[in-house]
Enzyme design. Structure first.
Site, PDB file in Angstrom:
ATOM      1  N   GLY A 228       0.790  -1.222   0.000  1.00  0.00           N
ATOM      2  CA  GLY A 228       0.000   0.000   0.000  1.00  0.00           C
ATOM      3  C   GLY A 228       0.815   1.261   0.000  1.00  0.00           C
ATOM      4  N   GLY A 271       3.750  -3.684  -3.754  1.00  0.00           N
ATOM      5  CA  GLY A 271       3.400  -4.074  -5.119  1.00  0.00           C
ATOM      6  C   GLY A 271       3.655  -2.878  -6.012  1.00  0.00           C
ATOM      7  CE1 TYR A 312      -9.646   0.321  -7.437  1.00  0.00           C
ATOM      8  CE2 TYR A 312      -7.976   0.233  -9.152  1.00  0.00           C
ATOM      9  CZ  TYR A 312      -8.756  -0.405  -8.204  1.00  0.00           C
ATOM     10  OH  TYR A 312      -8.630  -1.741  -8.021  1.00  0.00           O
ATOM     11  CB  CYS A 338     -19.091  -0.003 -27.238  1.00  0.00           C
ATOM     12  SG  CYS A 338     -18.252  -0.047 -28.826  1.00  0.00           S
TER      13      CYS A 338
HETATM   14  C1  PLP Z   1      -2.482  -6.014  -2.751  1.00  0.00           C
HETATM   15  C2  PLP Z   1      -1.658  -6.373  -1.593  1.00  0.00           C
HETATM   16  C3  PLP Z   1      -0.365  -5.838  -1.443  1.00  0.00           C
HETATM   17  C4  PLP Z   1       0.224  -4.842  -2.396  1.00  0.00           C
HETATM   18  O1  PLP Z   1      -0.398  -3.609  -2.357  1.00  0.00           O
HETATM   19  P1  PLP Z   1       0.265  -2.379  -3.115  1.00  0.00           P
HETATM   20  O2  PLP Z   1      -0.708  -1.289  -2.894  1.00  0.00           O
HETATM   21  O3  PLP Z   1       0.383  -2.762  -4.545  1.00  0.00           O
HETATM   22  O4  PLP Z   1       1.571  -2.147  -2.480  1.00  0.00           O
HETATM   23  C5  PLP Z   1       0.363  -6.253  -0.369  1.00  0.00           C
HETATM   24  N1  PLP Z   1      -0.123  -7.145   0.529  1.00  0.00           N
HETATM   25  C6  PLP Z   1      -1.352  -7.674   0.403  1.00  0.00           C
HETATM   26  C7  PLP Z   1      -1.824  -8.651   1.400  1.00  0.00           C
HETATM   27  C8  PLP Z   1      -2.157  -7.312  -0.649  1.00  0.00           C
HETATM   28  O5  PLP Z   1      -3.385  -7.841  -0.758  1.00  0.00           O
END
Ligand code: PLP
Length: 411
Positions: A228, A271, A312, A338
Protein backbone atom coordinates in the site's frame (compact mmCIF):
# COMPACT_ATOMS: atom_id res chain seq x y z
CA UNK A 1 10.68 6.25 -19.44
CA UNK A 2 12.90 9.23 -19.99
CA UNK A 3 13.00 12.12 -22.45
CA UNK A 4 16.41 12.55 -24.10
CA UNK A 5 16.97 14.99 -26.96
CA UNK A 6 13.23 15.12 -27.54
CA UNK A 7 12.94 11.35 -27.77
CA UNK A 8 11.13 9.17 -25.26
CA UNK A 9 13.15 6.10 -24.37
CA UNK A 10 13.06 3.09 -22.13
CA UNK A 11 16.74 2.59 -21.41
CA UNK A 12 18.25 2.83 -24.93
CA UNK A 13 15.18 1.82 -26.89
CA UNK A 14 12.85 4.52 -28.16
CA UNK A 15 9.09 4.33 -27.81
CA UNK A 16 8.91 4.45 -31.60
CA UNK A 17 11.21 1.45 -31.98
CA UNK A 18 9.16 -0.52 -29.47
CA UNK A 19 5.92 0.36 -31.25
CA UNK A 20 7.37 -0.60 -34.63
CA UNK A 21 8.80 -3.87 -33.41
CA UNK A 22 5.97 -5.11 -31.21
CA UNK A 23 2.92 -3.13 -32.36
CA UNK A 24 0.53 -1.18 -30.15
CA UNK A 25 -1.04 -1.32 -27.66
CA UNK A 26 1.89 -2.60 -25.66
CA UNK A 27 2.94 -2.65 -22.06
CA UNK A 28 6.62 -2.05 -21.46
CA UNK A 29 8.44 -2.46 -18.13
CA UNK A 30 11.86 -1.07 -17.30
CA UNK A 31 13.98 -3.30 -15.05
CA UNK A 32 16.20 -0.39 -14.03
CA UNK A 33 13.24 1.51 -12.63
CA UNK A 34 12.13 -1.55 -10.65
CA UNK A 35 15.64 -1.87 -9.25
CA UNK A 36 15.79 1.84 -8.34
CA UNK A 37 12.54 1.61 -6.42
CA UNK A 38 13.60 -1.54 -4.61
CA UNK A 39 16.91 0.05 -3.65
CA UNK A 40 15.12 3.16 -2.43
CA UNK A 41 12.73 1.04 -0.42
CA UNK A 42 15.60 -0.72 1.32
CA UNK A 43 17.76 2.37 1.72
CA UNK A 44 16.50 3.65 5.06
CA UNK A 45 16.82 0.32 6.85
CA UNK A 46 20.21 -0.37 8.40
CA UNK A 47 19.78 -2.41 11.56
CA UNK A 48 16.64 -4.45 11.10
CA UNK A 49 16.32 -7.76 9.29
CA UNK A 50 14.18 -6.47 6.40
CA UNK A 51 12.40 -8.87 4.03
CA UNK A 52 10.72 -7.42 0.97
CA UNK A 53 8.00 -9.68 -0.42
CA UNK A 54 6.92 -8.49 -3.85
CA UNK A 55 3.09 -8.42 -4.02
CA UNK A 56 2.84 -9.98 -7.44
CA UNK A 57 -0.84 -9.33 -8.04
CA UNK A 58 0.29 -5.85 -9.08
CA UNK A 59 2.12 -7.27 -12.09
CA UNK A 60 2.05 -11.01 -12.49
CA UNK A 61 4.41 -11.39 -15.39
CA UNK A 62 6.73 -14.26 -14.53
CA UNK A 63 9.80 -12.60 -16.06
CA UNK A 64 9.28 -9.62 -13.78
CA UNK A 65 8.75 -11.96 -10.83
CA UNK A 66 11.99 -13.73 -11.71
CA UNK A 67 13.83 -10.42 -11.99
CA UNK A 68 12.68 -9.49 -8.49
CA UNK A 69 13.77 -12.91 -7.22
CA UNK A 70 17.24 -12.14 -8.62
CA UNK A 71 17.15 -8.87 -6.66
CA UNK A 72 16.57 -10.85 -3.49
CA UNK A 73 12.88 -10.35 -2.82
CA UNK A 74 10.37 -12.88 -1.58
CA UNK A 75 6.83 -13.03 -2.88
CA UNK A 76 3.41 -12.07 -1.55
CA UNK A 77 0.63 -14.07 -3.19
CA UNK A 78 -3.15 -14.02 -3.00
CA UNK A 79 -4.06 -17.15 -4.97
CA UNK A 80 -2.79 -20.66 -5.56
CA UNK A 81 -1.94 -19.79 -9.15
CA UNK A 82 0.29 -16.95 -8.00
CA UNK A 83 2.05 -19.41 -5.69
CA UNK A 84 2.53 -21.79 -8.61
CA UNK A 85 3.98 -19.03 -10.76
CA UNK A 86 6.33 -18.07 -7.94
CA UNK A 87 7.53 -21.65 -7.56
CA UNK A 88 7.91 -21.97 -11.32
CA UNK A 89 10.23 -18.97 -11.53
CA UNK A 90 12.34 -20.29 -8.64
CA UNK A 91 11.14 -18.75 -5.37
CA UNK A 92 11.62 -21.04 -2.39
CA UNK A 93 8.31 -21.95 -0.73
CA UNK A 94 9.60 -20.44 2.50
CA UNK A 95 10.05 -17.08 0.75
CA UNK A 96 6.45 -17.02 -0.44
CA UNK A 97 3.65 -15.75 1.77
CA UNK A 98 0.03 -16.59 0.96
CA UNK A 99 -2.33 -13.80 2.01
CA UNK A 100 -5.68 -14.61 0.50
CA UNK A 101 -8.88 -12.87 1.47
CA UNK A 102 -12.15 -14.71 1.90
CA UNK A 103 -11.11 -18.10 0.51
CA UNK A 104 -12.31 -21.61 1.19
CA UNK A 105 -10.18 -23.48 3.70
CA UNK A 106 -9.26 -26.03 1.04
CA UNK A 107 -7.10 -23.35 -0.65
CA UNK A 108 -5.21 -22.85 2.58
CA UNK A 109 -4.70 -26.62 2.86
CA UNK A 110 -3.26 -26.69 -0.65
CA UNK A 111 -0.96 -23.81 0.18
CA UNK A 112 0.26 -25.65 3.27
CA UNK A 113 1.00 -28.67 1.03
CA UNK A 114 3.09 -26.38 -1.18
CA UNK A 115 5.07 -25.33 1.87
CA UNK A 116 4.47 -21.60 1.73
CA UNK A 117 3.96 -19.23 4.65
CA UNK A 118 0.28 -18.99 5.60
CA UNK A 119 -1.44 -15.80 6.60
CA UNK A 120 -4.92 -16.26 8.11
CA UNK A 121 -7.38 -13.39 8.09
CA UNK A 122 -10.57 -14.65 9.68
CA UNK A 123 -11.59 -16.57 12.79
CA UNK A 124 -13.40 -19.28 10.87
CA UNK A 125 -10.29 -20.35 8.96
CA UNK A 126 -8.17 -19.83 12.06
CA UNK A 127 -10.26 -22.39 13.94
CA UNK A 128 -10.13 -24.84 11.01
CA UNK A 129 -6.39 -24.33 10.84
CA UNK A 130 -6.00 -25.05 14.53
CA UNK A 131 -8.13 -28.20 14.31
CA UNK A 132 -6.19 -29.52 11.35
CA UNK A 133 -2.60 -28.55 12.09
CA UNK A 134 -2.40 -27.62 15.77
CA UNK A 135 1.11 -26.34 16.31
CA UNK A 136 2.62 -28.36 13.46
CA UNK A 137 2.40 -25.51 10.93
CA UNK A 138 3.27 -22.01 12.11
CA UNK A 139 1.00 -19.28 10.84
CA UNK A 140 0.71 -15.55 10.59
CA UNK A 141 -2.46 -13.67 11.47
CA UNK A 142 -3.71 -10.70 9.53
CA UNK A 143 -5.23 -7.99 11.68
CA UNK A 144 -7.72 -5.44 10.51
CA UNK A 145 -5.91 -2.16 10.07
CA UNK A 146 -8.87 -0.20 11.39
CA UNK A 147 -7.47 -0.88 14.81
CA UNK A 148 -4.78 1.57 13.96
CA UNK A 149 -7.22 4.08 12.54
CA UNK A 150 -8.99 4.23 15.88
CA UNK A 151 -5.93 5.61 17.53
CA UNK A 152 -5.88 8.50 15.07
CA UNK A 153 -9.41 9.80 15.05
CA UNK A 154 -8.54 12.76 12.87
CA UNK A 155 -7.39 10.40 10.16
CA UNK A 156 -9.96 7.68 10.46
CA UNK A 157 -9.25 6.93 6.86
CA UNK A 158 -5.60 6.62 7.16
CA UNK A 159 -4.87 2.99 7.56
CA UNK A 160 -7.55 1.24 5.51
CA UNK A 161 -11.26 1.34 5.46
CA UNK A 162 -12.11 -1.84 3.68
CA UNK A 163 -13.11 -3.62 6.81
CA UNK A 164 -13.55 -7.02 5.22
CA UNK A 165 -9.81 -7.56 5.60
CA UNK A 166 -8.23 -9.14 8.59
CA UNK A 167 -9.30 -9.99 12.10
CA UNK A 168 -10.49 -7.01 14.08
CA UNK A 169 -8.84 -6.07 17.32
CA UNK A 170 -11.90 -6.71 19.45
CA UNK A 171 -11.48 -10.38 18.47
CA UNK A 172 -7.90 -10.61 19.63
CA UNK A 173 -8.93 -12.41 22.82
CA UNK A 174 -10.65 -15.04 20.68
CA UNK A 175 -7.48 -15.39 18.63
CA UNK A 176 -5.49 -15.97 21.78
CA UNK A 177 -8.07 -18.44 23.08
CA UNK A 178 -7.91 -20.40 19.82
CA UNK A 179 -4.13 -20.25 19.90
CA UNK A 180 -4.01 -21.94 23.28
CA UNK A 181 -6.95 -24.29 22.63
CA UNK A 182 -5.22 -25.81 19.60
CA UNK A 183 -1.69 -25.08 20.77
CA UNK A 184 -1.12 -23.10 17.58
CA UNK A 185 2.14 -21.45 16.70
CA UNK A 186 1.46 -17.86 15.66
CA UNK A 187 4.81 -16.65 14.39
CA UNK A 188 3.80 -13.50 12.54
CA UNK A 189 1.48 -10.53 12.67
CA UNK A 190 0.39 -8.86 9.48
CA UNK A 191 -1.14 -5.47 8.77
CA UNK A 192 -1.67 -4.35 5.20
CA UNK A 193 -1.41 -0.60 5.36
CA UNK A 194 -2.95 1.70 2.83
CA UNK A 195 -1.93 4.30 0.37
CA UNK A 196 -3.57 7.05 2.39
CA UNK A 197 -0.61 7.11 4.74
CA UNK A 198 1.33 10.15 3.70
CA UNK A 199 3.81 10.72 6.47
CA UNK A 200 6.34 8.54 8.30
CA UNK A 201 5.03 9.93 11.61
CA UNK A 202 1.54 8.58 11.03
CA UNK A 203 2.95 5.27 9.93
CA UNK A 204 5.15 5.05 13.00
CA UNK A 205 2.19 5.75 15.28
CA UNK A 206 0.34 2.91 13.64
CA UNK A 207 3.37 0.68 13.93
CA UNK A 208 3.55 1.34 17.65
CA UNK A 209 -0.05 0.21 18.03
CA UNK A 210 0.94 -2.98 16.21
CA UNK A 211 3.93 -3.46 18.52
CA UNK A 212 1.58 -3.31 21.52
CA UNK A 213 -0.48 -6.11 20.02
CA UNK A 214 2.64 -8.07 19.14
CA UNK A 215 3.68 -8.06 22.80
CA UNK A 216 0.66 -10.27 23.46
CA UNK A 217 2.05 -13.07 21.27
CA UNK A 218 5.06 -14.92 22.53
CA UNK A 219 6.33 -16.90 19.56
CA UNK A 220 6.68 -14.27 16.87
CA UNK A 221 9.42 -14.38 14.26
CA UNK A 222 8.26 -11.44 12.15
CA UNK A 223 5.92 -8.51 11.77
CA UNK A 224 4.57 -7.86 8.29
CA UNK A 225 3.52 -4.32 7.41
CA UNK A 226 2.01 -5.29 4.07
CA UNK A 227 2.00 -3.03 1.03
CA UNK A 228 0.00 0.00 0.00
CA UNK A 229 2.90 2.37 -0.36
CA UNK A 230 2.10 4.85 -3.00
CA UNK A 231 4.46 5.95 -5.67
CA UNK A 232 4.80 9.44 -7.13
CA UNK A 233 2.78 9.44 -10.34
CA UNK A 234 3.32 13.08 -11.17
CA UNK A 235 -0.12 14.34 -10.14
CA UNK A 236 1.31 16.69 -7.54
CA UNK A 237 -0.10 14.70 -4.64
CA UNK A 238 2.07 14.06 -1.63
CA UNK A 239 3.58 10.59 -1.23
CA UNK A 240 5.34 9.13 1.73
CA UNK A 241 9.13 9.51 1.85
CA UNK A 242 10.11 5.84 2.02
CA UNK A 243 13.71 6.49 2.92
CA UNK A 244 12.64 8.62 5.88
CA UNK A 245 10.03 6.01 6.80
CA UNK A 246 12.73 3.33 6.69
CA UNK A 247 15.04 5.33 8.91
CA UNK A 248 12.39 5.95 11.54
CA UNK A 249 10.98 2.44 11.45
CA UNK A 250 14.50 1.04 11.68
CA UNK A 251 14.95 2.76 15.02
CA UNK A 252 11.47 1.99 16.35
CA UNK A 253 11.54 -1.64 15.29
CA UNK A 254 14.97 -2.17 16.81
CA UNK A 255 13.68 -0.71 20.08
CA UNK A 256 10.62 -2.93 19.90
CA UNK A 257 12.76 -6.06 19.35
CA UNK A 258 14.75 -5.23 22.46
CA UNK A 259 11.58 -4.95 24.46
CA UNK A 260 10.20 -8.13 22.93
CA UNK A 261 13.41 -9.94 23.80
CA UNK A 262 14.17 -11.29 20.35
CA UNK A 263 15.31 -9.97 16.98
CA UNK A 264 12.30 -10.30 14.70
CA UNK A 265 12.19 -9.91 10.94
CA UNK A 266 10.45 -6.89 9.48
CA UNK A 267 8.44 -7.68 6.36
CA UNK A 268 6.90 -5.44 3.74
CA UNK A 269 4.84 -6.45 0.73
CA UNK A 270 5.11 -3.62 -1.78
CA UNK A 271 3.40 -4.07 -5.12
CA UNK A 272 2.80 -0.78 -6.84
CA UNK A 273 5.79 0.87 -5.22
CA UNK A 274 8.15 -1.54 -6.98
CA UNK A 275 6.54 -1.82 -10.40
CA UNK A 276 4.07 1.07 -10.78
CA UNK A 277 6.42 3.62 -12.25
CA UNK A 278 8.39 0.99 -14.17
CA UNK A 279 5.56 0.37 -16.62
CA UNK A 280 4.02 2.30 -19.49
CA UNK A 281 1.15 1.54 -21.83
CA UNK A 282 2.09 2.59 -25.35
CA UNK A 283 -0.90 3.24 -27.58
CA UNK A 284 -1.54 4.83 -30.96
CA UNK A 285 -3.95 7.68 -31.56
CA UNK A 286 -6.33 6.21 -34.12
CA UNK A 287 -9.12 8.79 -34.15
CA UNK A 288 -9.16 12.52 -33.62
CA UNK A 289 -12.56 14.12 -33.35
CA UNK A 290 -14.42 17.04 -31.90
CA UNK A 291 -17.69 16.44 -30.11
CA UNK A 292 -19.74 18.70 -27.88
CA UNK A 293 -16.92 21.19 -27.62
CA UNK A 294 -14.32 18.61 -26.58
CA UNK A 295 -11.32 17.55 -28.57
CA UNK A 296 -11.02 13.77 -28.37
CA UNK A 297 -7.91 11.72 -28.76
CA UNK A 298 -9.06 8.15 -29.38
CA UNK A 299 -6.39 5.51 -28.80
CA UNK A 300 -6.19 1.81 -29.70
CA UNK A 301 -6.68 0.72 -26.08
CA UNK A 302 -9.34 1.11 -23.43
CA UNK A 303 -10.34 0.36 -19.87
CA UNK A 304 -10.20 -3.33 -20.70
CA UNK A 305 -6.42 -2.85 -20.82
CA UNK A 306 -5.93 -0.18 -18.16
CA UNK A 307 -8.92 0.08 -15.86
CA UNK A 308 -7.49 2.30 -13.13
CA UNK A 309 -8.69 5.67 -14.46
CA UNK A 310 -12.29 4.44 -14.85
CA UNK A 311 -12.33 2.23 -11.75
CA UNK A 312 -10.49 4.35 -9.24
CA UNK A 313 -10.26 7.74 -10.91
CA UNK A 314 -6.52 7.10 -10.98
CA UNK A 315 -4.23 9.63 -12.58
CA UNK A 316 -1.81 8.54 -15.29
CA UNK A 317 0.57 11.01 -16.81
CA UNK A 318 0.16 10.97 -20.59
CA UNK A 319 2.74 11.98 -23.18
CA UNK A 320 2.72 12.26 -26.93
CA UNK A 321 5.92 10.48 -27.88
CA UNK A 322 5.53 11.52 -31.53
CA UNK A 323 5.32 15.24 -30.78
CA UNK A 324 6.88 15.83 -27.36
CA UNK A 325 7.29 19.57 -27.79
CA UNK A 326 4.16 20.47 -29.70
CA UNK A 327 2.01 23.37 -28.56
CA UNK A 328 -0.22 22.25 -25.71
CA UNK A 329 -3.92 21.80 -26.24
CA UNK A 330 -6.74 20.48 -24.12
CA UNK A 331 -7.79 16.92 -24.96
CA UNK A 332 -9.95 14.17 -23.62
CA UNK A 333 -8.11 10.91 -24.14
CA UNK A 334 -10.47 8.00 -24.66
CA UNK A 335 -10.33 4.30 -25.43
CA UNK A 336 -12.32 2.17 -27.85
CA UNK A 337 -14.69 0.43 -25.43
CA UNK A 338 -18.34 0.92 -26.29
CA UNK A 339 -19.27 2.83 -23.17
CA UNK A 340 -17.69 5.73 -21.31
CA UNK A 341 -13.99 5.01 -21.48
CA UNK A 342 -11.86 7.95 -20.44
CA UNK A 343 -8.16 7.80 -19.73
CA UNK A 344 -8.05 11.54 -19.04
CA UNK A 345 -10.52 14.39 -19.35
CA UNK A 346 -9.44 17.89 -20.40
CA UNK A 347 -5.75 17.10 -20.23
CA UNK A 348 -3.17 19.48 -21.67
CA UNK A 349 -1.13 17.56 -24.26
CA UNK A 350 1.08 18.50 -27.17
CA UNK A 351 -0.88 18.83 -30.38
CA UNK A 352 -1.96 15.32 -31.34
CA UNK A 353 -2.87 13.82 -34.67
CA UNK A 354 -3.85 10.38 -35.83
CA UNK A 355 -0.87 8.01 -35.85
CA UNK A 356 0.86 9.65 -32.89
CA UNK A 357 2.17 7.41 -30.14
CA UNK A 358 0.37 8.22 -26.88
CA UNK A 359 1.94 6.80 -23.75
CA UNK A 360 0.23 6.33 -20.39
CA UNK A 361 2.84 6.35 -17.68
CA UNK A 362 2.90 4.68 -14.23
CA UNK A 363 0.97 1.76 -15.69
CA UNK A 364 3.17 -1.05 -14.34
CA UNK A 365 0.98 -1.93 -11.37
CA UNK A 366 -2.62 -3.12 -11.74
CA UNK A 367 -2.42 -2.48 -15.47
CA UNK A 368 -2.01 -5.72 -17.35
CA UNK A 369 -2.88 -7.76 -14.27
CA UNK A 370 -6.38 -6.25 -14.27
CA UNK A 371 -6.81 -6.38 -18.04
CA UNK A 372 -9.64 -8.33 -19.62
CA UNK A 373 -10.92 -9.30 -23.03
CA UNK A 374 -14.04 -7.15 -22.70
CA UNK A 375 -15.42 -6.16 -26.11
CA UNK A 376 -13.67 -9.32 -27.37
CA UNK A 377 -10.40 -7.55 -27.84
CA UNK A 378 -6.94 -8.96 -27.42
CA UNK A 379 -4.93 -8.04 -24.38
CA UNK A 380 -1.68 -6.19 -25.26
CA UNK A 381 1.81 -7.60 -25.56
CA UNK A 382 4.19 -7.16 -22.63
CA UNK A 383 7.80 -6.18 -23.17
CA UNK A 384 10.46 -6.18 -20.46
CA UNK A 385 13.60 -4.11 -20.96
CA UNK A 386 16.55 -5.59 -19.06
CA UNK A 387 20.18 -4.54 -19.50
CA UNK A 388 19.36 -2.56 -22.61
CA UNK A 389 17.51 -5.43 -24.29
CA UNK A 390 13.78 -5.29 -25.02
CA UNK A 391 12.33 -8.77 -24.54
CA UNK A 392 8.86 -9.89 -25.48
CA UNK A 393 7.54 -11.45 -22.27
CA UNK A 394 3.93 -12.03 -23.26
CA UNK A 395 2.37 -12.37 -26.68
CA UNK A 396 -0.77 -10.55 -27.69
CA UNK A 397 -3.90 -12.68 -27.39
CA UNK A 398 -5.34 -14.06 -30.58
CA UNK A 399 -8.78 -15.16 -31.69
CA UNK A 400 -8.17 -18.73 -30.49
CA UNK A 401 -7.39 -17.42 -27.01
CA UNK A 402 -10.70 -15.55 -26.94
CA UNK A 403 -12.88 -18.53 -27.82
CA UNK A 404 -10.74 -21.29 -26.28
CA UNK A 405 -13.15 -22.30 -23.52
CA UNK A 406 -16.40 -21.61 -25.28
CA UNK A 407 -18.58 -24.54 -26.22
CA UNK A 408 -20.83 -23.86 -29.17
CA UNK A 409 -23.93 -25.98 -28.80
CA UNK A 410 -26.64 -26.85 -31.29
CA UNK A 411 -29.53 -24.53 -30.65
C1 PLP B 1 -2.48 -6.01 -2.75
C2 PLP B 1 -1.66 -6.37 -1.59
C3 PLP B 1 -0.37 -5.84 -1.44
C4 PLP B 1 0.22 -4.84 -2.40
O1 PLP B 1 -0.40 -3.61 -2.36
P1 PLP B 1 0.27 -2.38 -3.12
O2 PLP B 1 -0.71 -1.29 -2.89
O3 PLP B 1 0.38 -2.76 -4.54
O4 PLP B 1 1.57 -2.15 -2.48
C5 PLP B 1 0.36 -6.25 -0.37
N1 PLP B 1 -0.12 -7.14 0.53
C6 PLP B 1 -1.35 -7.67 0.40
C7 PLP B 1 -1.82 -8.65 1.40
C8 PLP B 1 -2.16 -7.31 -0.65
O5 PLP B 1 -3.39 -7.84 -0.76
Amino acid sequence: MKLENNVYKIQDTTVKELAEKFGTPLYVYDAEVIKEHLDRFRQGFNSVDLKVKYACKALTNMSVMKYLLKQGTGLDTVSLSEIQMGLTVGYQPSDIVFTPNCVDFSEIEEAVELGVKINIENLSNLEKFGKKYGGAVPLCIRLNPQIAAQSNTDKVDWWHKQSKFGISLDQIETVKALESKYDMHIDGIHIHSSSVIMSPEIFINGAKAVFDIAMQFEKLDFIDFGGGIKVDVGDGNEVIDVVELGKQLDVEFTAFCEKYGRRLQLWFEPGRFLVGNAGSLITTCVVRKRNGGSEFVGVDSGFNQLIRPMMYGAYHEIVNASNPNGAKEKYTVVGNICEIDNFAVDRMLPETKEGDLIVLKSAGAYGYSMASNYNSRFRPVEVFVVDGQAHLVRKRDNYEDLVRNQILIDV
